[in-house]
Design an enzyme around this catalytic site. Structure first.
Site, PDB file in Angstrom:
ATOM      1  N   THR A 123      -0.704   0.474  -6.529  1.00 26.10           N
ATOM      2  CA  THR A 123      -0.951  -0.100  -5.212  1.00 26.10           C
ATOM      3  C   THR A 123      -2.319   0.406  -4.759  1.00 26.10           C
ATOM      4  OG1 THR A 123       0.018  -0.511  -3.016  1.00 26.10           O
ATOM      5  CG2 THR A 123       0.258   1.731  -3.904  1.00 26.10           C
ATOM      6  N   TYR A 124      -2.614   0.250  -3.483  1.00 24.23           N
ATOM      7  CA  TYR A 124      -3.875   0.749  -2.934  1.00 24.23           C
ATOM      8  C   TYR A 124      -3.571   1.686  -1.778  1.00 24.23           C
ATOM      9  CZ  TYR A 124      -3.059  -2.776   0.652  1.00 24.23           C
ATOM     10  OH  TYR A 124      -2.493  -3.523   1.650  1.00 24.23           O
TER      11      TYR A 124
ATOM     12  N   SER B 168       0.795  -1.227   0.000  1.00 23.84           N
ATOM     13  CA  SER B 168       0.000   0.000   0.000  1.00 23.84           C
ATOM     14  C   SER B 168       0.830   1.281   0.000  1.00 23.84           C
ATOM     15  CB  SER B 168      -0.982   0.032   1.170  1.00 23.84           C
ATOM     16  OG  SER B 168      -0.291   0.245   2.392  1.00 23.84           O
TER      17      SER B 168
ATOM     18  N   GLY C 113       5.621  -1.961   1.893  1.00 24.07           N
ATOM     19  CA  GLY C 113       5.842  -3.250   1.244  1.00 24.07           C
ATOM     20  C   GLY C 113       6.741  -3.114   0.033  1.00 24.07           C
ATOM     21  N   ALA C 114       6.481  -3.933  -0.988  1.00 21.90           N
ATOM     22  CA  ALA C 114       7.330  -3.962  -2.186  1.00 21.90           C
ATOM     23  C   ALA C 114       7.447  -2.592  -2.853  1.00 21.90           C
ATOM     24  CB  ALA C 114       6.784  -4.986  -3.175  1.00 21.90           C
ATOM     25  N   ALA C 115       6.399  -1.769  -2.776  1.00 24.20           N
ATOM     26  CA  ALA C 115       6.436  -0.437  -3.388  1.00 24.20           C
ATOM     27  C   ALA C 115       7.522   0.442  -2.774  1.00 24.20           C
ATOM     28  CB  ALA C 115       5.074   0.238  -3.265  1.00 24.20           C
TER      29      ALA C 115
END
EC number: 4.1.1.11
Length: 123
Positions: free
Chosen positions: A57-58, A25, A73-75
């Site tokens: 993403t959200y 996110s 996270g990954a972002a």
């Protein structure tokens, strides 16, 4: 026919945090979310102006007026703290509605406060 159109964008905010261990996110200051009419868990596209990265993403809300823009996270691997990003949100609408639609644009100051809110005008 349904078209995917730009609903709103938050223009040139500064990344304040990047939390790799968090579960996905982007955390956005709730004041910016309200101004851009972006909802919790809504899908957004993010463009990093500094490195050219573009990803989706959200959204999760950050504390109102906290000025937070945090990739989780990954972002978090796609940005550096201090990078300028554009956050864009899209919606579907029929062709007739799309002809007259003007997206919301939230322009940010250097400190992620709201500078100006406007609508795109057609050329």
């Amino acid at each position: 026919m349904e078209l995917n159109m730009l609903k709103s964008k938050i223009h040139r905010v500064t990344v304040t945090q990047a939390e790799l261990s968090y579960v996905g996110s982007i955390t956005i200051d709730k004041a910016l979310m309200k101004a851009a009419n972006i909802l919790e868990y809504e899908k957004v596209q993010i463009v990093d102006i500094d490195n050219g990265a573009r990803f989706e993403t959200y959204v999760i809300p950050g504390e109102e007026n906290s000025k937070v823009i945090c990739l989780n996270g990954a972002a978090a691997r796609c940005v550096q703290v201090g990078d300028k990003v554009i956050i864009m949100c899209y919606c579907s609408m029929d062709e007739q509605e799309a002809k007259d639609y003007k997206p919301i644009v939230v322009f940010a100051n250097e400190d992620n406060t709201i500078n100006k809110i406007s609508n795109y005008e057609r050329n």
